[in-house]
Design a protein around this motif. Structure first.
Motif, PDB file in Angstrom:
ATOM      1  N   TYR A  60      17.762   4.531  54.390  1.00  0.00           N
ATOM      2  CA  TYR A  60      16.897   4.092  55.486  1.00  0.00           C
ATOM      3  C   TYR A  60      16.213   5.262  56.183  1.00  0.00           C
ATOM      4  O   TYR A  60      15.141   5.097  56.769  1.00  0.00           O
ATOM      5  CB  TYR A  60      17.672   3.207  56.470  1.00  0.00           C
ATOM      6  N   TYR A  61      16.821   6.425  56.113  1.00  0.00           N
ATOM      7  CA  TYR A  61      16.180   7.632  56.633  1.00  0.00           C
ATOM      8  C   TYR A  61      14.913   7.921  55.811  1.00  0.00           C
ATOM      9  O   TYR A  61      13.845   8.190  56.357  1.00  0.00           O
ATOM     10  CB  TYR A  61      17.155   8.808  56.563  1.00  0.00           C
ATOM     11  N   PHE A  62      15.033   7.814  54.484  1.00  0.00           N
ATOM     12  CA  PHE A  62      13.875   8.025  53.612  1.00  0.00           C
ATOM     13  C   PHE A  62      12.844   6.911  53.787  1.00  0.00           C
ATOM     14  O   PHE A  62      11.644   7.162  53.805  1.00  0.00           O
ATOM     15  CB  PHE A  62      14.310   8.099  52.135  1.00  0.00           C
ATOM     16  N   LEU A  63      13.333   5.682  53.947  1.00  0.00           N
ATOM     17  CA  LEU A  63      12.436   4.539  54.122  1.00  0.00           C
ATOM     18  C   LEU A  63      11.641   4.649  55.425  1.00  0.00           C
ATOM     19  O   LEU A  63      10.459   4.317  55.476  1.00  0.00           O
ATOM     20  CB  LEU A  63      13.252   3.234  54.100  1.00  0.00           C
ATOM     21  N   THR A  64      12.292   5.167  56.484  1.00  0.00           N
ATOM     22  CA  THR A  64      11.610   5.389  57.765  1.00  0.00           C
ATOM     23  C   THR A  64      10.467   6.391  57.591  1.00  0.00           C
ATOM     24  O   THR A  64       9.369   6.196  58.116  1.00  0.00           O
ATOM     25  CB  THR A  64      12.617   5.919  58.817  1.00  0.00           C
ATOM     26  N   HIS A 137      24.566  14.292  52.336  1.00  0.00           N
ATOM     27  CA  HIS A 137      24.863  14.448  53.762  1.00  0.00           C
ATOM     28  C   HIS A 137      23.557  14.601  54.559  1.00  0.00           C
ATOM     29  O   HIS A 137      22.515  14.969  53.998  1.00  0.00           O
ATOM     30  CB  HIS A 137      25.816  15.632  54.003  1.00  0.00           C
ATOM     31  N   PRO A 138      23.585  14.302  55.868  1.00  0.00           N
ATOM     32  CA  PRO A 138      22.362  14.309  56.670  1.00  0.00           C
ATOM     33  C   PRO A 138      21.529  15.595  56.547  1.00  0.00           C
ATOM     34  O   PRO A 138      20.301  15.536  56.521  1.00  0.00           O
ATOM     35  CB  PRO A 138      22.868  14.123  58.110  1.00  0.00           C
ATOM     36  N   ARG A 139      22.197  16.735  56.465  1.00  0.00           N
ATOM     37  CA  ARG A 139      21.470  18.014  56.379  1.00  0.00           C
ATOM     38  C   ARG A 139      20.624  18.079  55.106  1.00  0.00           C
ATOM     39  O   ARG A 139      19.467  18.482  55.138  1.00  0.00           O
ATOM     40  CB  ARG A 139      22.484  19.175  56.400  1.00  0.00           C
ATOM     41  N   LEU A 140      21.206  17.651  53.966  1.00  0.00           N
ATOM     42  CA  LEU A 140      20.457  17.649  52.705  1.00  0.00           C
ATOM     43  C   LEU A 140      19.277  16.684  52.778  1.00  0.00           C
ATOM     44  O   LEU A 140      18.180  17.004  52.314  1.00  0.00           O
ATOM     45  CB  LEU A 140      21.375  17.271  51.531  1.00  0.00           C
ATOM     46  N   CYS A 141      19.506  15.518  53.374  1.00  0.00           N
ATOM     47  CA  CYS A 141      18.431  14.524  53.518  1.00  0.00           C
ATOM     48  C   CYS A 141      17.270  15.099  54.331  1.00  0.00           C
ATOM     49  O   CYS A 141      16.101  14.925  53.972  1.00  0.00           O
ATOM     50  CB  CYS A 141      18.960  13.257  54.186  1.00  0.00           C
ATOM     51  N   GLN A 142      17.613  15.805  55.422  1.00  0.00           N
ATOM     52  CA  GLN A 142      16.576  16.435  56.257  1.00  0.00           C
ATOM     53  C   GLN A 142      15.818  17.503  55.481  1.00  0.00           C
ATOM     54  O   GLN A 142      14.591  17.611  55.594  1.00  0.00           O
ATOM     55  CB  GLN A 142      17.221  17.046  57.510  1.00  0.00           C
ATOM     56  N   ILE A 143      16.531  18.282  54.673  1.00  0.00           N
ATOM     57  CA  ILE A 143      15.894  19.331  53.863  1.00  0.00           C
ATOM     58  C   ILE A 143      14.933  18.708  52.850  1.00  0.00           C
ATOM     59  O   ILE A 143      13.783  19.145  52.702  1.00  0.00           O
ATOM     60  CB  ILE A 143      16.950  20.220  53.156  1.00  0.00           C
ATOM     61  N   LEU A 144      15.395  17.651  52.164  1.00  0.00           N
ATOM     62  CA  LEU A 144      14.564  16.991  51.145  1.00  0.00           C
ATOM     63  C   LEU A 144      13.296  16.398  51.756  1.00  0.00           C
ATOM     64  O   LEU A 144      12.197  16.531  51.205  1.00  0.00           O
ATOM     65  CB  LEU A 144      15.370  15.901  50.430  1.00  0.00           C
TER      66      LEU A 144
END
Length: 310
Positions: A60-64, A137-144
């Protein structure tokens, strides 16, 4: 003298669909409805994903971010298109054209990379389920996501700057409804072979490379499913990946047709309608595909509206 300096005080003419006036009225209605739907549904996804703790997951982070991209993409193009469809004036100011070119190219390039990131997330969820939480993890998602946005900004800075430096020699009639690189380089009164090569290389990097990574992710997912051989697992995977695959097809199909094939191989009319697909239709369908096929999202909306799902 480039496009920006050369054209100060001289508007660009967006020919658009003016050769089919009867079509303009229909298009105005369709585009307006699509745009309003895009605004409402994408804003709803961003709001629901932010407010519901159960949706604070990588998917959902990516979908947002995809919803934010679609909002920026359509807003950089559609208001001007609607203005030009509703009356005889078919112009866009040089600064308006520059902004539209930069924003649409930046967010369009970002979407290419983000769709590949989302495919990687699906691969991790299906092929590495036990390690998924520690892996994504959230940090990797933010980096991507940061890499996706930065690569989009980098691409627009290079492509738009090169395009806007081209001399026009008074030619300001764009046979298109928006300021887009393939249409704009045709205005130049110099040899544009080098520009076409730049555009082709950028298209390979931002269209074919992410698409290749998406296909690899899904090949690994299929391989994993063949190993499990469970009907229930196949059903779950098709539900999880179906929406993403549909969105990828809707985005990559038309955009690849415009940016990868030689510009001489399609007419102005074909080019405009293909572009209309990925600039207006796809951003409307993306959120609908994800919400209508998504149980979690529907339940979150019901929860936020104050109803119990049980």
């Amino acid at each position: 003298m480039g496009m920006t300096n050369d054209s100060t005080g001289d508007d660009f003419i967006l020919v658009g669909f003016s050769d089919q006036p009867q079509l303009e009225k229909i298009l105005f209605t369709v585009v307006l409805i699509s745009y309003l739907l895009t605004l409402i549904v994408n804003m709803a996804i961003i709001l629901v994903s932010h407010l519901d703790p159960k949706l604070h997951t990588p998917m959902y982070y990516f979908l947002t971010n995809l919803s934010l991209i679609d909002l920026c993409f359509t807003t950089s193009i559609v208001p001007q298109l609607l203005w030009n469809l509703r009356g005889p004036a078919k112009t866009i100011t040089p600064i308006g054209c520059t902004i539209q070119l930069h924003v649409s190219l930046a967010v369009g390039s970002t979407e290419c990379v983000l769709l590949a990131v989302m495919a990687f997330d699906r691969y991790a969820a299906i092929c590495k389920p036990l390690h998924y939480a520690t892996f994504m993890h959230p940090r990797l998602c933010q980096i991507l996501v940061g890499v996706a946005w930065m690569s989009g900004l980098g691409n627009t800075l290079i492509q738009s700057t090169i395009t806007l430096q081209l001399p026009l020699c008074g030619n300001r009639r764009l046979y298109h409804f928006m300021c887009e690189v393939p249409a704009m380089i045709k205005l130049a009164c110099v040899d544009i072979y080098a520009n076409e090569i730049h555009l082709f290389v950028a298209s390979l990097v931002f269209l074919l490379l992410p698409l290749g990574l998406i296909l690899i992710s899904y090949a690994l997912i299929v391989q994993e499913m063949m190993r499990i051989r469970s009907t229930q697992a196949w059903y779950k995977v098709s539900k999880t990946c179906g929406s993403h695959l549909l969105v990828v097809s809707l985005f990559y199909g038309p955009s690849t047709a415009i940016y990868i094939q030689p510009s001489s191989s399609y007419t102005h009319r074909q080019g405009k309608f293909i572009t209309l697909l990925y600039t207006v239709v796809t951003p409307t369908l993306n959120p609908l595909i994800y919400t209508l096929r998504n149980k979690d999202m529907k339940e979150a909306i019901i929860r936020l509206l104050g109803k119990d799902t049980r």
